[in-house]
Design a protein around this motif. Structure first.
Motif, PDB file in Angstrom:
ATOM      1  N   GLY A 164       0.849  -1.197   0.000  1.00 22.98           N
ATOM      2  CA  GLY A 164       0.000   0.000   0.000  1.00 22.98           C
ATOM      3  C   GLY A 164       0.881   1.241   0.000  1.00 22.98           C
ATOM      4  O   GLY A 164       1.841   1.326   0.769  1.00 22.98           O
ATOM      5  N   VAL A 165       0.577   2.174  -0.887  1.00 21.59           N
ATOM      6  CA  VAL A 165       1.356   3.418  -0.993  1.00 21.59           C
ATOM      7  C   VAL A 165       0.404   4.594  -0.800  1.00 21.59           C
ATOM      8  O   VAL A 165      -0.510   4.796  -1.598  1.00 21.59           O
ATOM      9  CB  VAL A 165       2.065   3.513  -2.366  1.00 21.59           C
ATOM     10  CG1 VAL A 165       2.683   4.897  -2.553  1.00 21.59           C
ATOM     11  CG2 VAL A 165       3.140   2.430  -2.500  1.00 21.59           C
ATOM     12  N   ILE A 166       0.592   5.336   0.281  1.00 22.49           N
ATOM     13  CA  ILE A 166      -0.320   6.452   0.620  1.00 22.49           C
ATOM     14  C   ILE A 166       0.488   7.740   0.572  1.00 22.49           C
ATOM     15  O   ILE A 166       1.508   7.869   1.263  1.00 22.49           O
ATOM     16  CB  ILE A 166      -0.938   6.228   2.018  1.00 22.49           C
ATOM     17  CG1 ILE A 166      -1.716   4.908   2.036  1.00 22.49           C
ATOM     18  CG2 ILE A 166      -1.853   7.396   2.403  1.00 22.49           C
ATOM     19  CD1 ILE A 166      -2.239   4.502   3.409  1.00 22.49           C
ATOM     20  N   VAL A 190       1.067  -2.912  -6.375  1.00 24.65           N
ATOM     21  CA  VAL A 190       0.794  -1.762  -5.510  1.00 24.65           C
ATOM     22  C   VAL A 190      -0.684  -1.376  -5.552  1.00 24.65           C
ATOM     23  O   VAL A 190      -1.307  -1.412  -6.615  1.00 24.65           O
ATOM     24  CB  VAL A 190       1.642  -0.545  -5.959  1.00 24.65           C
ATOM     25  CG1 VAL A 190       1.277   0.693  -5.149  1.00 24.65           C
ATOM     26  CG2 VAL A 190       3.131  -0.840  -5.833  1.00 24.65           C
ATOM     27  N   VAL A 191      -1.199  -1.009  -4.385  1.00 22.93           N
ATOM     28  CA  VAL A 191      -2.460  -0.268  -4.319  1.00 22.93           C
ATOM     29  C   VAL A 191      -2.089   1.113  -3.792  1.00 22.93           C
ATOM     30  O   VAL A 191      -1.642   1.255  -2.648  1.00 22.93           O
ATOM     31  CB  VAL A 191      -3.484  -0.949  -3.394  1.00 22.93           C
ATOM     32  CG1 VAL A 191      -4.758  -0.099  -3.296  1.00 22.93           C
ATOM     33  CG2 VAL A 191      -3.818  -2.343  -3.912  1.00 22.93           C
ATOM     34  N   ALA A 192      -2.222   2.117  -4.664  1.00 23.48           N
ATOM     35  CA  ALA A 192      -1.812   3.473  -4.303  1.00 23.48           C
ATOM     36  C   ALA A 192      -3.027   4.317  -3.968  1.00 23.48           C
ATOM     37  O   ALA A 192      -4.071   4.197  -4.612  1.00 23.48           O
ATOM     38  CB  ALA A 192      -1.043   4.103  -5.464  1.00 23.48           C
ATOM     39  N   LEU A 219      -0.434  -2.072 -10.775  1.00 29.08           N
ATOM     40  CA  LEU A 219      -0.478  -0.717 -10.231  1.00 29.08           C
ATOM     41  C   LEU A 219      -1.928  -0.237 -10.245  1.00 29.08           C
ATOM     42  O   LEU A 219      -2.479   0.068 -11.301  1.00 29.08           O
ATOM     43  CB  LEU A 219       0.419   0.219 -11.067  1.00 29.08           C
ATOM     44  CG  LEU A 219       0.381   1.702 -10.719  1.00 29.08           C
ATOM     45  CD1 LEU A 219       0.538   1.934  -9.227  1.00 29.08           C
ATOM     46  CD2 LEU A 219       1.474   2.440 -11.472  1.00 29.08           C
ATOM     47  N   ASN A 220      -2.523  -0.227  -9.075  1.00 30.54           N
ATOM     48  CA  ASN A 220      -3.924   0.172  -8.925  1.00 30.54           C
ATOM     49  C   ASN A 220      -3.970   1.475  -8.142  1.00 30.54           C
ATOM     50  O   ASN A 220      -3.200   1.655  -7.187  1.00 30.54           O
ATOM     51  CB  ASN A 220      -4.696  -0.899  -8.158  1.00 30.54           C
ATOM     52  CG  ASN A 220      -4.481  -2.279  -8.780  1.00 30.54           C
ATOM     53  OD1 ASN A 220      -5.113  -2.629  -9.756  1.00 30.54           O
ATOM     54  ND2 ASN A 220      -3.544  -3.033  -8.213  1.00 30.54           N
ATOM     55  N   VAL A 221      -4.860   2.366  -8.527  1.00 30.45           N
ATOM     56  CA  VAL A 221      -4.994   3.637  -7.808  1.00 30.45           C
ATOM     57  C   VAL A 221      -6.437   3.776  -7.345  1.00 30.45           C
ATOM     58  O   VAL A 221      -7.366   3.793  -8.163  1.00 30.45           O
ATOM     59  CB  VAL A 221      -4.603   4.835  -8.701  1.00 30.45           C
ATOM     60  CG1 VAL A 221      -4.705   6.135  -7.905  1.00 30.45           C
ATOM     61  CG2 VAL A 221      -3.191   4.656  -9.258  1.00 30.45           C
ATOM     62  N   VAL A 222      -6.618   3.834  -6.031  1.00 34.81           N
ATOM     63  CA  VAL A 222      -7.947   4.027  -5.440  1.00 34.81           C
ATOM     64  C   VAL A 222      -7.944   5.407  -4.808  1.00 34.81           C
ATOM     65  O   VAL A 222      -7.110   5.697  -3.934  1.00 34.81           O
ATOM     66  CB  VAL A 222      -8.256   2.946  -4.379  1.00 34.81           C
ATOM     67  CG1 VAL A 222      -9.637   3.162  -3.786  1.00 34.81           C
ATOM     68  CG2 VAL A 222      -8.145   1.558  -4.996  1.00 34.81           C
ATOM     69  N   THR A 223      -8.845   6.268  -5.258  1.00 38.52           N
ATOM     70  CA  THR A 223      -8.855   7.636  -4.741  1.00 38.52           C
ATOM     71  C   THR A 223      -9.899   7.774  -3.631  1.00 38.52           C
ATOM     72  O   THR A 223     -10.819   6.965  -3.512  1.00 38.52           O
ATOM     73  CB  THR A 223      -9.151   8.639  -5.866  1.00 38.52           C
ATOM     74  OG1 THR A 223     -10.422   8.336  -6.454  1.00 38.52           O
ATOM     75  CG2 THR A 223      -8.071   8.581  -6.936  1.00 38.52           C
TER      76      THR A 223
END
Ligand code: NAD
Length: 493
Positions: A164-166, A190-192, A219-223
């Motif tokens: 997890g990348v925050i 990664v879940v960013a 590489l997934n991005v959840v906003t």
């Protein structure tokens, strides 16, 4: 929060640059745009004008679960590929990012209002992270351990799996790339979660990475907000490591959560870094560096050297030179706005508290009363001289264009003043005596110290001492943050 159903930006592959009207962005999960499970979107505003900006999906634990599932499915195949192949893919990502610099710049500009020179530094560096880790990946291995005849013992660097990348809002694409490139290089998925205020460049980084050939799901991005998306990422049982860049308060929360789960975290937190100027320094260069600390991203940099410590005999001279430079800085040309309304209010509240405590700025000290800068979130470059070390302004991170000064005498006095802080992210030392510069640098409790303007780059490790956090980004060290070491020992006979 809005729940209308206008067409999402996710339905096209064009960047925002093609159409400056506000757009609506979905999550990027498993190599495609995916609408938020709860159907809601968050508004943003352009910090330079306060006009409405793009909307981003308001994520929830359900979206995080979908992203983690995609990541968990993707990483074993990626990790099994030879390092040279992963390196080729990351080079291709760097090439595609470099080919879309204008688009990424446009997105970052809309979300942050930064000035062009600032954007260029950050976006070039974002590309450089992918190039650097694509390169070092081919030359970083485990080792063999000599246990004598009849034994073959060796180590392997293995990925954690899902990371997890925050990340925060001050250097959005740059901080995302800083973590994503080594995480992917080491074989992880990664879940960013970018800051809800500045998500679009990270979303597009992921889209462009897919276009460059990065396998879906890596590489997934959840906003969305921290509590709705960041906490579920750190709490998800399949997330095996968390990389956090942001405030000390959120860092403590996530470190507690990670502690409960016994998973490692990297904490890149805040700072109140010193710039130490001896009387024998090149005072003009030192003054320029001090002014840059507030001009660069309007001081919204974790490693900004905002405590100006000057040898007594040169103090007034240095203050005069810095003030001259600060007063020449033009809002919207030389420096940008404060990126969020909450941070703008926080900086002004700190200045109001200082005023109540009897502090008077030598320069700045307020927002702009009128003109174009008053429409945006601009704060005047500010300097307070001779601030007592127990004043909040001397101790707390402002995260805005505010310098405080303090006098010292002698080398021990410089070191004591520099280390008189709960933080320890960075420092800058200026002296005509390079040996003294190095002596002082070695005694300062901080993760990186620049002497006489020495550059700190993608190649130089970065991270905190004390409340500034732990773990390292950048350099070879970051690759090791994202890999775990396995020892294998074989008895040959
Ligand atoms: P922040 O801690 O509020 O937010 C950072 C990220 O954490 C955002 O994505 C946010 O949505 C998320 N978050 C917030 N609350 C959360 C929660 N309860 N659970 C999970 N996630 C949560 O910080 P910010 O205001 O965005 O950024 C400013 C701070 O970041 C400053 O203190 C600055 O010094 C620090 N920073 C550090 C570095 C570094 O590399 N050391 C770099 C940039 C910024």
């Amino acid at each position: 929060m809005s729940t209308s159903t206008a067409t999402t930006a996710g339905t096209t592959d064009t960047g925002r640059a093609a159409d400056a009207a506000p757009r609506r962005y979905d999550h990027w999960i498993a190599g495609r745009w995916q609408p938020p499970a709860e159907g809601s979107y968050l508004p943003t505003t352009n910090p330079a004008t306060r006009e409405p900006g793009d909307e981003v999906a308001a994520g929830s634990a359900a979206d995080v679960a979908a992203a983690v599932a995609a990541a968990a499915a993707a990483w074993p195949g990626w990790a099994a590929r030879p390092a040279a192949e992963r390196s080729d893919v990351l080079h291709a990502v760097a090439d595609v990012l470099a080919a879309h610099i204008d688009e990424l710049t446009e997105l970052e500009l809309a979300a942050t209002g930064k000035v062009p020179a600032q954007l260029k530094v950050e976006i070039d560096m974002s590309v450089a992270y992918f190039r650097y880790y694509a390169g070092v990946l081919r030359a970083t291995h485990g080792r063999t351990i000599d246990l004598g005849a009849g034994v073959h013992a060796y180590t392997r660097l293995e990925p954690y799996g899902v990371i997890g990348v925050i990340t925060p809002w001050n250097l959005p694409l740059n901080q995302a790339a800083r973590s994503l490139a080594p995480a992917l290089a080491a074989g992880n998925a990664v879940v960013a979660k970018p800051s809800e205020f500045t998500s679009t460049s990270t979303l597009h980084l992921a889209r462009l990475a897919s276009a460059a050939g990065l396998p879906d799901g890596l590489l997934n991005v959840v906003t969305g907000t921290g509590p709705a998306v960041g906490t579920p990422i750190a709490a998800h049982p399949k997330v095996r490591r968390v990389m956090f860049t942001g405030s000390v308060a959120t860092g403590r929360h996530l470190a507690r959560l990670a502690g409960e789960r016994l998973i490692p975290v990297t904490m890149e937190l805040g700072g109140k870094s010193p710039i130490v100027v001896f009387a024998d320094a090149d005072l003009d260069r030192a003054a320029a560096a001090a002014a840059t600390a507030v001009a660069f991203n309007a001081g919204q940099v974790c490693s900004a050297t905002t405590r100006l410590l000057v040898e007594d005999s040169a103090h007034d001279e240095v203050v005069a030179r810095v003030v001259e430079r600060l007063e020449a800085l033009r809002p919207g040309v030389d420096f940008g706005p404060i990126i969020t309304e909450a941070q703008f209010d926080k900086v002004l509240a700190m200045l109001a508290d200082a005023e109540r405590a009897g502090l008077r700025p030598v320069s700045g000290g307020s927002a702009y009363p009128d003109g174009p800068a008053a429409a945006g979130r601009y704060i005047r470059p500010t300097l307070y001289a001779d601030v007592a070390p127990d004043q909040p302004l001397a101790r707390q991170e402002v995260f805005g264009p505010v310098l405080v000064t303090r006098r010292f005498t002698g080398e021990d006095g410089a070191v004591a003043a520099a280390n008189d802080t709960d933080y320890g992210l960075a420092a800058s030392v200026w002296s005509g005596d390079a040996a003294r510069g190095l002596r002082v640098a070695e005694r300062i409790d901080a993760g990186q110290v620049a002497v006489n303007g020495g550059p700190l780059t993608v190649e130089t490790p970065f991270g905190g001492y004390k409340d500034s956090g732990f773990g390292r980004e950048k350099g070879l060290e970051a690759l090791h943050e994202y890999a775990q070491v396995k020892t294998i020992s074989l008895a040959l006979g």
